[in-house]
Design an enzyme around this catalytic site. Structure first.
Site, PDB file in Angstrom:
ATOM      1  CG  HIS A 232      50.077  44.231  26.981  1.00 38.96           C
ATOM      2  ND1 HIS A 232      49.194  44.611  26.015  1.00 38.96           N
ATOM      3  CD2 HIS A 232      49.614  44.750  28.151  1.00 38.96           C
ATOM      4  CE1 HIS A 232      48.231  45.318  26.562  1.00 38.96           C
ATOM      5  NE2 HIS A 232      48.463  45.420  27.857  1.00 38.96           N
ATOM      6  CG  ASP A 305      50.551  43.715  31.931  1.00 39.95           C
ATOM      7  OD1 ASP A 305      50.167  44.490  32.835  1.00 39.95           O
ATOM      8  OD2 ASP A 305      49.788  43.248  31.079  1.00 39.95           O
TER       9      ASP A 305
HETATM   10  O1  DOR Z   1      46.292  41.231  32.388  1.00 41.87           O
HETATM   11  C1  DOR Z   1      46.224  42.433  32.552  1.00 41.87           C
HETATM   12  N1  DOR Z   1      46.083  42.952  33.776  1.00 41.87           N
HETATM   13  N2  DOR Z   1      46.287  43.230  31.497  1.00 41.87           N
HETATM   14  C2  DOR Z   1      46.036  44.551  31.589  1.00 41.87           C
HETATM   15  O2  DOR Z   1      46.088  45.219  30.593  1.00 41.87           O
HETATM   16  C3  DOR Z   1      45.681  45.154  32.886  1.00 41.87           C
HETATM   17  C4  DOR Z   1      46.213  44.350  33.991  1.00 41.87           C
HETATM   18  C5  DOR Z   1      45.653  44.710  35.346  1.00 41.87           C
HETATM   19  O3  DOR Z   1      45.546  45.892  35.666  1.00 41.87           O
HETATM   20  O4  DOR Z   1      45.347  43.803  36.109  1.00 41.87           O
END
Ligand code: DOR
Length: 431
Positions: A232, A305
């Site tokens: 990301h 993501d």
């Molecule tokens: O926004 C995010 N959510 N970034 C991450 O790196 C982890 C992810 C999550 O596991 O919820």
């Protein structure tokens, strides 16, 4: 049982005259204007763009541990409906996927569900704690054959641990996917560091927290002759570092999320935690630089993501909310809106960033393949002219935390095939 299917009137990669594509025994059997389709189920695919099935290098399926937000079954359904034929399930589950037992469990459950190839990502460090390396070798040798390791959600901040992980990964033919975030520089951080964060009274999350780790890791990848993948990417500065690293021969690849291509920090003025994500939504100038870097190939691919969260983890005050947003079912449309409609990518380019490059980065031999006879019938049909309005409640995920709620987006996935089997069609899962 595999069927014989004739897809009538598709346009491979959106170009040229419409052709018929015959699917038999899981393979593309023929492609042309006079295909013999005796006994085939005929699907009228007139006007649809055919692409290799999408591959997501970055998905959170939440099983085991947070089945109130997503399961491997519901996440696989969302993936198939979004045009995906393979997903990489991140290791920040509960228990953490830092050993052979957990990765094999995720892999087996993915196979049972059978809608998409689920490849577990192994944790780099035990418990994602960043203290000592997990047993990368035993995960690589397990039935799940893990070839991507990541502490995603956390950065492997210790430079010696990162160096060792890169060294081991080379021996295993694997890649380390880094969540680039220098933890000391993001202590208490809540929003992109800039004028808006100051105005909203939110602690700033500086771009340099990402860029410092990406620069360091590119140097470590060069030093160890290992492969690095950057998760990301969210800043213009990171794109500059990647451009330099690639030009100087570092073996580095990178992904950008759909939300960092479409949304910017202005979304934060409502304080709606649906917009809270790690890394944070950045300045509009970053968003534009990320689009340009993806078009140029400095950023290799789009990864969702996809981060489902249960209501109690999102419907709360900003500081307490978990970061993350849904992405699997909206990714194609966001790519169409941000890259295809503005003329930054044609459909061949879409195949590159959603299918071919991610399959190459992950070393998947049977995904992201050309649309040619003899290749696996693993493909996605897209209506390029359709628009649809996103409703979180109508998505397949258990959680509903989509930042695109109520938005009308262009481009719609109509059909997904995995090795000749229809895994999604017209908004419904399965044949
Ligand atoms: O926004 C995010 N959510 N970034 C991450 O790196 C982890 C992810 C999550 O596991 O919820």
């Amino acid at each position: 049982m595999t069927m014989t299917i004739l897809l009538r009137g598709i346009r491979p990669y959106g170009a040229g005259e419409p052709v018929d594509l015959l699917v038999r025994d899981g393979l593309i059997a023929a492609l042309g204007s006079d295909v013999d389709a005796d006994g085939a189920e005929v699907i009228d695919a007139g006007g649809l763009v055919a692409l290799p099935g999408f591959v997501d290098l970055h998905t959170h399926l939440r099983e085991p541990g947070r089945e109130d937000a997503e399961t491997i079954a519901t996440g696989s359904a969302a993936a198939a409906l979004g045009g995906y034929t393979a997903v990489f399930a991140m290791a920040n589950t509960d228990p953490v996927a830092d050993n052979a037992v957990v990765v094999e469990h995720v892999w087996r459950r993915g196979r049972e569900v059978g809608l998409v190839d689920v490849h577990p990502v192994g944790a780099v460090t035990v418990g994602l704690r960043g203290e000592r390396l997990a047993e990368l070798g035993s995960m690589a040798r397990s039935a799940a054959a893990v070839r991507m390791f990541s502490d995603d959600g956390h950065c492997v901040a210790d430079p010696l641990l990162m160096r060792r992980a890169l060294e081991y990964s080379t021996a295993l033919g694997a890649v380390i996917a880094q969540h680039a975030e220098e933890p000391r520089l993001t202590e208490g951080a809540q929003a992109h560091d800039g004028e808006l964060a100051a105005r909203l009274g939110l602690t700033g999350w500086p771009a340099v927290a990402e860029e410092a780790i990406v620069a360091r890791d590119c140097l470590l990848a060069r030093y160890t002759a290992a492969r690095l993948h950057v998760c990301h990417v969210s800043t213009a500065g990171t794109a500059e570092i990647l451009r330099w690293a690639k030009a100087s021969g570092v073996s580095v690849s990178a992904e950008v999320t759909p939300h960092h291509l479409l949304l910017d920090e202005e979304r934060l003025t409502t304080f709606d935690p649906v917009n809270k994500v790690n890394p944070p939504l950045r300045a509009l100038s970053d968003t534009k630089a990320l689009r340009a870097a993806l078009a140029e190939g400095v950023i290799d691919c789009v990864a969702t993501d996809h981060a489902p969260h249960a209501p109690q983890d999102k419907d709360c005050e900003w500081a307490a909310a978990r970061p993350g947003m849904l992405g699997l079912q909206t990714a194609l449309s966001v790519v169409v809106a941000t890259m295809v409609r503005p003329g930054l990518l044609d459909w061949r380019g879409v195949a590159r960033v959603l299918s071919e490059r991610p399959a190459e980065i992950a070393g998947l031999p049977d995904q992201g393949r050309p649309l040619e006879p003899g290749e696996p019938a693993t493909l996605t049909l897209v209506d390029p002219d359709a628009t649809w309005t996103v409703r979180g409640a109508a998505l397949a995920s258990i959680a509903g935390n989509t930042p695109y709620e109520g938005m009308t987006l262009p481009g719609r996935v109509v059909t997904t095939l995995l090795r000749g089997r229809i895994t999604a069609h017209d908004g419904k899962v399965g044949e």
